[in-house]
Every structure is written in structure tokens, then in C-alpha cells.
Design a protein around this motif. Structure first.
Motif, short mmCIF file in Angstrom:
data_model
loop_
_atom_site.label_atom_id
_atom_site.label_comp_id
_atom_site.label_asym_id
_atom_site.label_seq_id
_atom_site.Cartn_x
_atom_site.Cartn_y
_atom_site.Cartn_z
N ARG A 237 50.06 53.95 59.11
CA ARG A 237 48.61 53.28 59.59
C ARG A 237 47.16 53.31 59.34
O ARG A 237 47.11 54.62 58.34
CB ARG A 237 48.56 54.19 60.93
N CYS A 238 46.21 52.78 58.51
CA CYS A 238 45.02 52.64 58.25
C CYS A 238 44.02 52.48 59.06
O CYS A 238 44.25 50.71 59.64
CB CYS A 238 45.26 52.47 56.62
N ASN A 239 43.06 52.87 59.51
CA ASN A 239 41.78 52.61 60.04
C ASN A 239 40.46 53.08 59.18
O ASN A 239 40.31 53.72 58.30
CB ASN A 239 40.98 53.20 60.90
N PHE B 97 48.14 54.32 49.11
CA PHE B 97 47.19 54.67 49.54
C PHE B 97 46.19 53.39 50.19
O PHE B 97 46.14 52.30 50.16
CB PHE B 97 46.12 54.76 48.27
N CYS B 98 45.68 53.30 52.02
CA CYS B 98 44.39 52.63 51.75
C CYS B 98 43.39 52.12 50.90
O CYS B 98 43.26 54.00 51.12
CB CYS B 98 44.72 52.14 53.18
N GLU C 150 34.28 46.80 49.29
CA GLU C 150 32.51 45.92 50.06
C GLU C 150 31.80 45.98 49.24
O GLU C 150 30.73 44.62 49.07
CB GLU C 150 31.67 47.00 50.63
N GLY C 151 33.09 44.95 47.91
CA GLY C 151 31.81 43.76 46.62
C GLY C 151 31.67 44.92 45.66
O GLY C 151 31.17 43.69 44.87
N ASN C 152 31.62 45.59 45.70
CA ASN C 152 30.48 45.92 44.70
C ASN C 152 31.85 46.88 43.72
O ASN C 152 32.81 46.45 43.99
CB ASN C 152 30.11 47.80 45.33
N TYR C 153 31.83 47.77 42.78
CA TYR C 153 32.76 47.86 41.73
C TYR C 153 33.69 49.25 42.38
O TYR C 153 34.49 49.35 41.32
CB TYR C 153 31.46 48.52 40.58
N GLN C 154 33.29 49.50 43.59
CA GLN C 154 34.16 50.74 43.42
C GLN C 154 34.77 50.69 44.61
O GLN C 154 34.21 50.05 45.71
CB GLN C 154 33.39 51.96 43.53
N LEU C 155 35.71 51.27 44.43
CA LEU C 155 37.24 51.23 45.68
C LEU C 155 36.80 52.68 46.32
O LEU C 155 36.55 53.90 45.54
CB LEU C 155 38.39 50.99 44.79
N ILE C 156 37.37 52.53 47.59
CA ILE C 156 37.42 53.95 48.41
C ILE C 156 38.33 54.46 48.69
O ILE C 156 38.96 52.93 49.48
CB ILE C 156 36.51 53.70 49.68
N TRP C 157 39.09 55.22 48.30
CA TRP C 157 40.19 55.98 48.96
C TRP C 157 39.88 56.29 50.35
O TRP C 157 39.88 56.92 50.14
CB TRP C 157 40.74 56.09 47.82
#
Lengths: 114, 112
Positions: B22-24, B90-91, B95-102
Motif C-alpha cells: 500500500r502507498c498513499n 519503494f513508492c 511533481e515534475g521537478n528534478y527530484q523524486l520523493i521516496w
């Protein structure tokens, strides 16, 4: 299938020493990234790099860190004076023609600072 | 600000039974969502990606995920677990910038 490679796989260093982590991104990719994962914690963004300059960096990426693309293939992360809290797994990633494209990750370098 | 919550740190299933991880997420804009997998001593491999096309996304190795905007969820499923699926998942949101939020990751354990 093309892949991102990283060297070394493991690095042990003394506190205060400089380390350079190396990455070879996928050959036609234009966007490059470094992330780190401290043991037991989330993966964290460090920096993104495009057109030979930093595009974005996080709060973690302070003056002790620098990135460079010294030639057409390598992408390096330098830590000038390592601290104990820099011990982590460092992942390099690259993406193709735009920031919105999928990031492909290398296997990581495990850095241990003693 | 973007964030990702993976609701389970560990999930244990028997081989051949369904998997649900599950991921929110929270996001101000239309996010891109990803699932990455990390096998022991290996790098991070992309399983699948959602970028505002079909809400049901099929990935590699029989995994799929459904984007539900009303529930801000992006749960990962597989109909039948295999021993080789044992890994950390990992989920991730962007938001379209350069970084991924994990997310914090979910360890999937497969019982024989």
C-alpha cells in the motif's frame, strides 16, 4: 540493455578525508542525479545536473559536496571532508531527454566513514 | 509539499498468494508515481510508472498498480507471489521537478 554503473561498490574512509564516487550514466542520457540512503532511512535526493550545471539541490547538498562531469561519460560526486554522518549508500541515476523521463539507477556505492 | 506514505514496513505472504503493497501520497499537482524494487545487494529497478495516462499501470514481473486520485493511493499488486519477488519495494512521487520523493519502503517476504 544499457545500465548505469557505479564505482567503487564499497568505500571505507577516515573522517575528514575526501572521497570521490564515480558513475557512468546511460550513454544518451542528459540528466544526472545523486541520491543517498542512510541505513534504515528513506532514499533522499541530493542533486540533479543538466548541461554541465546543477539544476536543483537539496538541503543536504552543502558546500562539502560537489558534482562534476569531467568527460563525456563519467559523473562524479565529491565529498571534501567526510563526516561520520555521511556514511550511507549513494545512488547515481540518469534520465533521457527530459526531467520528466524515468530515472534509471545504478547499483550504489556503500560509503562507510570511520 | 509532496510526501509518500507506505503503510506497511513489512508484508509477508505465501508463495502463490496475492500481494498488496500500500502507498498513499500527497501532492499539490498532478504527480508522476513510481514503484521501484531493490533486491538484496542490488540497485533500484523501476517496476512501473504512472504519468496521467491509464489509471491502471502494468509493470514488469506481473506487477500492476492503480492510481486512485480520490483516495490519493497508488497500491501495488500481483495476483500470485513468487519466491523471487522477495525484495524491498519503494513508492515514489514526482511533481515534475528534478527530484523524486521516496517512501520508507516495504519489505516483501515470501513464505514457501
Amino acid at each position: 540493455e544499457p545500465e548505469v554503473t557505479q564505482t567503487p561498490s564499497h568505500q571505507v574512509t577516515q573522517m575528514g578525508q575526501e572521497v570521490i564516487l564515480r558513475c557512468v550514466p546511460i550513454s544518451n542520457h542528459l540528466y544526472f542525479y545523486w541520491y543517498r540512503q542512510i541505513l534504515g532511512q528513506k532514499v533522499e535526493f541530493l542533486v540533479s545536473f543538466y548541461n554541465n550545471e546543477i539544476s536543483e539541490k537539496s538541503e543536504i547538498f552543502d558546500d562539502q559536496f560537489s558534482v562534476e562531469r569531467p568527460d563525456g561519460s563519467n559523473f562524479t560526486l565529491k565529498i571534501r571532508s567526510t563526516k561520520l554522518e555521511d556514511s550511507a549508500m549513494y545512488f547515481c541515476a540518469s534520465s533521457g531527454q527530459g526531467w520528466e523521463e524515468t530515472q534509471y539507477f545504478g547499483p550504489g556505492t556503500r560509503l562507510l566513514v570511520l | 509539499a509532496q510526501s509518500v506514505t507506505q503503510l506497511d514496513s513489512h508484508v509477508s505472504v505465501s508463495e502463490g498468494t496475492p500481494v498488496l503493497l500500500r502507498c498513499n501520497y500527497s501532492s499539490s499537482y498532478s504527480p508522476s508515481l513510481f514503484w521501484y524494487v531493490q533486491h538484496p545487494n542490488k540497485g533500484l529497478q523501476l517496476l512501473l510508472k504512472y504519468t496521467s495516462a491509464a489509471t491502471l499501470v502494468k509493470g514488469i514481473n506481473g506487477f500492476e498498480a492503480e492510481f486512485k486520485k480520490s483516495e490519493t493511493s497508488f497500491h501495488l499488486t500481483k495476483p500470485s507471489a513468487h519466491m523471487s519477488d522477495a525484495a524491498e519495494y519503494f513508492c515514489v512521487v514526482s511533481e515534475g521537478n528534478y527530484q523524486l520523493i521516496w517512501g520508507a519502503g516495504t519489505k516483501l517476504i515470501i513464505k514457501p
